[in-house]
Design an enzyme around this catalytic site. Structure first.
Site, PDB file in Angstrom:
ATOM      1  CE  LYS A 164      -1.664   2.569   3.168  1.00 13.29           C
ATOM      2  NZ  LYS A 164      -2.339   3.225   4.319  1.00 13.29           N
ATOM      3  CD  GLU A 204      -4.858   5.097   1.101  1.00 19.00           C
ATOM      4  OE1 GLU A 204      -5.493   5.701   1.986  1.00 19.00           O
ATOM      5  OE2 GLU A 204      -4.036   4.194   1.357  1.00 19.00           O
ATOM      6  CE  LYS A 246      -7.353   2.313   2.714  1.00 20.59           C
ATOM      7  NZ  LYS A 246      -6.563   1.759   3.823  1.00 20.59           N
TER       8      LYS A 246
END
Length: 377
Positions: A164, A204, A246
């Site tokens: 991430k 993200e 995300k």
């Protein structure tokens, strides 16, 4: 003349060959594994537990319940989370901080092994945080590309299978062209590097809740950011079937007077996704972004009232852990009750992922807001 014609034809052939090579889609050694991993994380009725808070942020959480920020206390809390019985029924992946990736239970079992036994895929936060972006109005850029290839290789060896990287976009401060492009390009480079190391990248670009803007302005900004992000991911030959997104939900700013209910949030968010996200992407794992536990679950449920081209689910931190932390209070005798609170929230969001969430079972604590202006993760 014939020689000139032959040379011209040869040059055209070489040029055409180069042109074809320039658009060849990447074929990495991990492609099949990436697709399989992404599919596992984006599986029906399951979502992601984000537990990748930095040690400093984890310290703030512990301080809120009067617990000292020590490595052992952080480990004990994380053990509570990953060992919750039956968690894998609702959670498909967990994002870990680097410290957590190498930690073990009190009995000596590695967290990653505990997770794998429940079919929970271990993930890892790989960005190095935000710093001010020069010549902008208080905007930021994300560090961490230096040495990322080596770190990703080490994380893969340690058992991580997805990664991430969080960048942020501020509507009150812009977003400026330079900030939007830096955000998008950084995410694209990270995604390419992660895939080459066998890690499914979670992409993200968080559009923050901060501000007085209305929902239409949020939609406009999100569409622009995702357009830039997919453009640069395509340029970097990122395989869309092996990524997860995300995003923030499309909502009014926290200080906007015109609030939006779940139906409107779902309408605007799905509109943005359909305009910007290719159906090749397997999963959309929403962040909660400071919404209350109840609000984030209601909004997710509203988005799953009709079929979508992607798995639409959750990647929540505070919206899964807030009640858990308050229940635990750092006391061993409260572990079982805290795990029950985690399972309740996980099941609620599992139901929401399938569009069958029943909010009548919720208590007052689930409606408590968690928004913090200028929140640092």
């Amino acid at each position: 003349m014939a020689l000139m014609m032959k040379s011209s034809a040869s040059l055209k052939a070489v040029s055409a060959g180069r042109s074809r090579r320039a658009v060849v889609v990447r074929a990495g050694k991990y492609d099949e594994e990436l697709i399989k991993t992404a599919g596992t994380v984006a599986s029906k009725g399951r979502g992601i537990l984000a537990m990748d808070e930095s040690n400093a942020t984890c310290g703030k959480r512990l301080d809120s319940i009067g617990v000292e920020n020590t490595e052992e206390n952080r480990r004990a809390y994380r053990e509570l989370l990953v060992t919750a019985p039956g968690l894998g029924q609702y959670i498909s992946g967990a994002i870990l901080f680097e410290e957590t990736l190498y930690q073990s239970t009190a009995s000596g079992k590695k967290f990653v092994d505990v997770m794998k036994e429940q079919n929970i895929v271990p993930g890892i936060k790989v960005d190095k945080g935000l710093v001010p972006l020069s010549n902008t109005n208080g905007e930021s850029w994300c560090m961490g590309l230096d040495g990322l290839d080596k770190r990703c290789a080490e994380y893969y060896k340690a058992g991580a299978r997805f990664a991430k990287w969080r960048s942020v976009v501020s509507i009150p401060h812009g977003p400026s062209i330079i900030a939007a492009r830096d955000c998008a390009y950084g995410l694209a480079r990270y995604a390419a590097i992660a895939q080459n190391a066998g890690l499914v990248p979670i992409v993200e670009p968080e559009v923050l809740l901060d501000g007085e803007h209305d929902i239409d302005r949020c939609l406009e900004v999100q569409e622009a950011i995702w357009a830039e992000t997919f453009k640069y991911m395509a340029d970097n030959k990122v395989m869309f079937e092996g990524i997860l997104l995300k995003p923030a939900m499309v909502t009014p700013g926290a200080d906007c007077k015109n609030k939006a209910g779940p139906a409107k949030v779902a309408e605007y968010t799905l509109k943005m996704l359909r305009r910007r996200v290719p159906p090749a992407v397997p999963g959309i794992m929403f962040l909660s972004g400071g919404q209350s536990e109840l609000e984030s679950t209601l909004n997710l449920n509203a988005m799953n009232q009709s079929p979508n081209p992607w798995h639409v689910s959750f990647s929540y931190a505070r919206a899964l852990q807030n009640t858990v932390l308050k229940t635990w209070q750092g006391k061993p005798e409260n572990v079982q009750a805290a795990q029950a609170a985690l399972l309740k929230r996980a099941k609620a969001n599992s139901d929401a992922q399938q569009g069958k969430y029943d909010a009548t079972t919720e208590g007052k604590e689930a409606a408590q807001g968690m928004y913090e202006k200028g929140y640092v993760y």
